[in-house]
Design an enzyme around this catalytic site. Sequence first.
Site, PDB file in Angstrom:
ATOM      1  N   GLY A  93      43.168  35.287  46.471  1.00  0.00           N
ATOM      2  CA  GLY A  93      43.882  34.425  45.542  1.00  0.00           C
ATOM      3  C   GLY A  93      45.391  34.554  45.671  1.00  0.00           C
ATOM      4  N   TYR A 389      47.933  46.996  49.289  1.00  0.00           N
ATOM      5  CA  TYR A 389      46.801  47.855  49.646  1.00  0.00           C
ATOM      6  C   TYR A 389      46.718  48.954  48.583  1.00  0.00           C
ATOM      7  CZ  TYR A 389      47.199  45.989  54.471  1.00  0.00           C
ATOM      8  OH  TYR A 389      47.262  45.195  55.589  1.00  0.00           O
TER       9      TYR A 389
END
Length: 451
Positions: A93, A389
Amino acid sequence: MHVSHVQAAVACAQRHNLHMKIRSGGHDYEGASYVAEVSFFLLDMFNVRSINVDIETETAWVQAGATLGEVYYRIAEKSKTHGFPAGVCPTVGVGGHISGGGYGNMMRKYGISVDNVIDAEIVDVQGRLLDRKSMGEDLFWAITGAGGASFGVVISYKIKLVRVPERVTVFEVKRTLEQNATNAVYNWQHVAPSIDNELFIRLILEVVNGTQNGTKTVRATFVALFLGDSKSLVSLMNERFPQLGLKQSDCIETSWLQSVLFWDTINIATPVEILLERQPHSLKYLKRKSDYVKEPISKEGWEEIWKKMIELENGIMYFNPYGGRMAEIPSTTTPLPHRAGNLWKIQYQANWHQPGKDVEDHYINTVRELHKFMTPFVSKNPRQAFINYKDLDLGINHHDMNNYYEGRVYGVKYFNDNFNRLVQIKTKVDPENFFRNEQSIPVLGMCSAKL
């Protein structure tokens, strides 16, 4: 969902002292946007997903819940010579991806996603809908790289489209240690960050079966996007990176949109409408960590890395080269400071499909051990990491009186010298720390909110 629903959710949560999680990326490796140890409700931006492309101005307004695949498809509907520099996973997204910086295989040419954002809309802690002008440059700066969930609810971004050729070239070449991978990898690290900005060569290292029964070896996979034709690419590679031995037959010329399929390991002949699918093509358990590398690794160092990888067996490393445009943009331009001086970024991976704590512990510990082993080869003081991350091993904030100090532990690793500016902005726009998660930007002073 309408913006008024988001505003109502923020107001309701504050009135009833409810902890709110915001999910709009689908790429939160640690689940901090949708998991907690205490009661909470989830504000899911999944259906806030409109995309308005204006080729005349080479811009687009993209809402947070749209996927990257949808964005790429809608751009290509209007123009075959425009694209956007963002990730190679089309089901991710927009909100989480861009607010955390967003990088992809055009970053050496055009920088990361936030380098190409020119406006945004956010609902702040007071429930106001703000654009860049009304939120001010400090808050706009913060939500272009530090994650939006620390500061409010990002509704949309206005992105600047970039020019791409009608035909681009991709390739994937694999080499094992027996096929002289060591020499290819050693030379890759000198070439990939300094070669033509139109070329991005990712390197993937993983353990596979050797040619002899019962043996293991390391395989290096070189995956590339070149913003040009295959003949020019082969000529460039023969000149700058002959150790790979790239041939014309290794190359595929295609449209930029279809190159997205190639990079997501989807057959390039697949109809591009697959990019409109919002569910990942495979679901698995995973653990990720990250690093930045500033100095080339010696051949002796690579030999040690091969031994460790074969010993651990299940650890994978993705190397993404920097240089090019990334080295030209000052480290303070966005919250993400990783610019000049970085040769490449590492993503450490372990993936597994079987449930169970013993299996989970094995794979997670594999990644942690590989990450620990790489300590001599990566950035130091601080050892840097990439916020998109997300890695809770770097520290967790309990949002008590140690809020700032706990936040600083992971914050400096993600943001280096930009961390203190982020804290000042957070303290100004959300002094009660309403928008928070396990690795959000902390506020100065004692915090009244608790997870």
